[in-house]
Design an enzyme around this catalytic site. Structure first.
Site, PDB file in Angstrom:
ATOM      1  N   TYR A  75       0.838  -1.210   0.000  1.00  0.00           N
ATOM      2  CA  TYR A  75       0.000   0.000   0.000  1.00  0.00           C
ATOM      3  C   TYR A  75       0.872   1.259   0.000  1.00  0.00           C
ATOM      4  O   TYR A  75       0.692   2.165  -0.826  1.00  0.00           O
ATOM      5  CB  TYR A  75      -0.915  -0.023   1.233  1.00  0.00           C
ATOM      6  CG  TYR A  75      -1.858   1.154   1.333  1.00  0.00           C
ATOM      7  CD1 TYR A  75      -2.976   1.237   0.510  1.00  0.00           C
ATOM      8  CD2 TYR A  75      -1.636   2.180   2.251  1.00  0.00           C
ATOM      9  CE1 TYR A  75      -3.847   2.312   0.594  1.00  0.00           C
ATOM     10  CE2 TYR A  75      -2.510   3.254   2.346  1.00  0.00           C
ATOM     11  CZ  TYR A  75      -3.621   3.318   1.508  1.00  0.00           C
ATOM     12  OH  TYR A  75      -4.486   4.382   1.598  1.00  0.00           O
TER      13      TYR A  75
HETATM   14  N1  LIG Z   1      -9.588   5.629   4.757  1.00  0.00           N
HETATM   15  C1  LIG Z   1      -8.331   5.985   4.958  1.00  0.00           C
HETATM   16  O1  LIG Z   1      -7.788   5.918   6.084  1.00  0.00           O
HETATM   17  C2  LIG Z   1      -7.507   6.509   3.832  1.00  0.00           C
HETATM   18  C3  LIG Z   1      -6.342   7.238   4.137  1.00  0.00           C
HETATM   19  C4  LIG Z   1      -5.559   7.703   3.086  1.00  0.00           C
HETATM   20  C5  LIG Z   1      -5.930   7.463   1.791  1.00  0.00           C
HETATM   21  N2  LIG Z   1      -7.066   6.754   1.533  1.00  0.00           N
HETATM   22  C6  LIG Z   1      -7.401   6.488   0.133  1.00  0.00           C
HETATM   23  O2  LIG Z   1      -8.687   6.981  -0.129  1.00  0.00           O
HETATM   24  C7  LIG Z   1      -9.229   6.264  -1.244  1.00  0.00           C
HETATM   25  C8  LIG Z   1     -10.666   5.883  -0.926  1.00  0.00           C
HETATM   26  O3  LIG Z   1     -10.661   4.955   0.132  1.00  0.00           O
HETATM   27  P1  LIG Z   1     -11.771   4.916   1.283  1.00  0.00           P
HETATM   28  O4  LIG Z   1     -11.071   5.191   2.556  1.00  0.00           O
HETATM   29  O5  LIG Z   1     -12.944   5.721   0.909  1.00  0.00           O
HETATM   30  O6  LIG Z   1     -12.088   3.353   1.311  1.00  0.00           O
HETATM   31  P2  LIG Z   1     -13.293   2.481   0.712  1.00  0.00           P
HETATM   32  O7  LIG Z   1     -12.823   1.087   0.842  1.00  0.00           O
HETATM   33  O8  LIG Z   1     -14.564   2.884   1.354  1.00  0.00           O
HETATM   34  O9  LIG Z   1     -13.363   2.929  -0.807  1.00  0.00           O
HETATM   35  C9  LIG Z   1     -12.551   2.366  -1.800  1.00  0.00           C
HETATM   36  C10 LIG Z   1     -13.274   2.545  -3.124  1.00  0.00           C
HETATM   37  O10 LIG Z   1     -12.449   2.025  -4.167  1.00  0.00           O
HETATM   38  C11 LIG Z   1     -13.219   1.157  -4.974  1.00  0.00           C
HETATM   39  N3  LIG Z   1     -12.343   0.166  -5.581  1.00  0.00           N
HETATM   40  C12 LIG Z   1     -11.454  -0.655  -4.952  1.00  0.00           C
HETATM   41  N4  LIG Z   1     -10.828  -1.429  -5.855  1.00  0.00           N
HETATM   42  C13 LIG Z   1     -11.308  -1.074  -7.068  1.00  0.00           C
HETATM   43  C14 LIG Z   1     -11.049  -1.490  -8.400  1.00  0.00           C
HETATM   44  N5  LIG Z   1     -10.148  -2.454  -8.671  1.00  0.00           N
HETATM   45  N6  LIG Z   1     -11.729  -0.903  -9.414  1.00  0.00           N
HETATM   46  C15 LIG Z   1     -12.640   0.058  -9.163  1.00  0.00           C
HETATM   47  N7  LIG Z   1     -12.936   0.497  -7.930  1.00  0.00           N
HETATM   48  C16 LIG Z   1     -12.275  -0.063  -6.903  1.00  0.00           C
HETATM   49  C17 LIG Z   1     -14.245   0.560  -4.035  1.00  0.00           C
HETATM   50  O11 LIG Z   1     -15.366   0.090  -4.753  1.00  0.00           O
HETATM   51  C18 LIG Z   1     -14.592   1.766  -3.178  1.00  0.00           C
HETATM   52  O12 LIG Z   1     -15.541   2.547  -3.827  1.00  0.00           O
HETATM   53  C19 LIG Z   1      -8.298   5.077  -1.492  1.00  0.00           C
HETATM   54  O13 LIG Z   1      -7.468   5.342  -2.580  1.00  0.00           O
HETATM   55  C20 LIG Z   1      -7.481   5.019  -0.214  1.00  0.00           C
HETATM   56  O14 LIG Z   1      -6.219   4.455  -0.412  1.00  0.00           O
HETATM   57  C21 LIG Z   1      -7.863   6.285   2.509  1.00  0.00           C
END
Ligand SMILES: NC(=O)c1ccc[n+]([C@@H]2O[C@H](COP(=O)([O-])OP(=O)(O)OC[C@H]3O[C@@H](n4cnc5c(N)ncnc54)[C@H](O)[C@@H]3O)[C@@H](O)[C@H]2O)c1
Length: 253
Positions: free
Chosen positions: A160
């Site tokens: 990641y």
């Molecule tokens: N939640 C956290 O702590 C955090 C912190 C930093 C960055 N992020 C980043 O934020 C972004 C959103 O994550 P989130 O926290 O909302 O989590 P989440 O798991 O709720 O959302 C992830 C989204 O990505 C989609 N997804 C995953 N794999 C996919 C694929 N192969 N094709 C199409 N869609 C796909 C899922 O359907 C979902 O809509 C991510 O890139 C994550 O790395 C999250």
């Protein structure tokens, strides 16, 4: 309290990958409130339909079931969005996965590749599919949702963290590459936010996630969406290739 100007996205069309839940759905809500029409891409059709139903009161929503790690599927999704709306002005590369938690040594190479395929290659495929269209129109805003893990690293999630560092480097390179075309490319680096990405969080894990965050709390998906929204707007006019931190003081660059 100063009034915060609401970004105006009237006439704009935005693609939000992973726009069916979490940070992506909050971003879709913010863009819709500002008047943008939306093309939401994700793998989970049921949640895509639920998001589209919710947002339909505010704007026109187009959905595409697609795996962002699949180049052909992304090319087809981009064509579908452009055919449907005639234009795409905004791309939020938000779809992402955490992958396994495991020490290097037992972390499988196939799992590492699977995380890179979604987080890094997914961002690359979406940019490849839409940057020529945006450049030709002379306008675009691209926001890559990276992570503070891409700056600082996090133990046991090497795939990641590496994917997010590479997403930041891609942002820098592409931002410079298209700097004179009207297309701006930036990244955001949130710290932990309580979304589905972690699955169930017990108290020990919560403590570990917050241990390095000076503000000592999770960032809400709505707060991340606010920063993404500004970067998607015309108000963001002289920043590109940059990484905008939203980590409660964990990273200060
Ligand atoms: N939640 C956290 O702590 C955090 C912190 C930093 C960055 N992020 C980043 O934020 C972004 C959103 O994550 P989130 O926290 O909302 O989590 P989440 O798991 O709720 O959302 C992830 C989204 O990505 C989609 N997804 C995953 N794999 C996919 C694929 N192969 N094709 C199409 N869609 C796909 C899922 O359907 C979902 O809509 C991510 O890139 C994550 O790395 C999250």
């Amino acid at each position: 309290m100063p009034t915060i100007a609401r970004p105006d996205f009237a006439g704009r069309v935005a693609v939000v990958t992973g726009g069916n839940r979490g940070i992506g759905l909050e971003t879709a809500r913010l863009l819709a409130r500002g008047g943008a029409r939306l093309s939401l891409w994700a793998r989970d059709t049921l949640r895509l339909e639920a998001a589209a139903t919710e947002l339909a009161d505010m704007t026109e929503v187009h959905i595409v079931q697609a795996d962002v790690g699949d180049e052909q599927a992304v090319q087809a999704a981009a064509r579908a969005a452009i055919d449907h709306f005639g234009q795409v002005d905004i791309l939020v590369n938000n779809a992402g996965t955490l992958g396994p938690r495991a020490p290097v040594g037992t972390y499988l190479a196939s799992d590492f590749e699977a995380v890179l395929r979604i987080n890094l290659m997914g961002t690359f495929h979406c940019c490849s599919a839409l940057v020529p269209h945006m450049s030709a129109r002379g306008y675009g805003r691209i926001v890559n949702v990276a992570s503070v893990a891409g700056k600082d690293g996090n133990p046991f999630v090497s795939g990641y963290a590496a994917s997010k560092a590479a997403q930041i480097a891609l942002t820098k390179s592409l931002g410079k590459e298209v700097a004179t075309t009207g297309v701006l490319v930036n990244a955001v680096t949130p710290s932990a936010s309580p979304t589905d990405i972690f699955g169930e969080l017990d108290e020990d894990r919560k403590r570990a996630l917050l241990a390095n965050v000076p503000m000592a709390r999770f960032v809400a998906p709505e707060e991340v969406a606010q920063m993404i929204g500004w970067l998607c707007s015309e108000a963001c006019s002289f920043s590109t290739g940059a990484t905008f931190d939203i980590s409660g003081g964990r990273a200060t660059f």
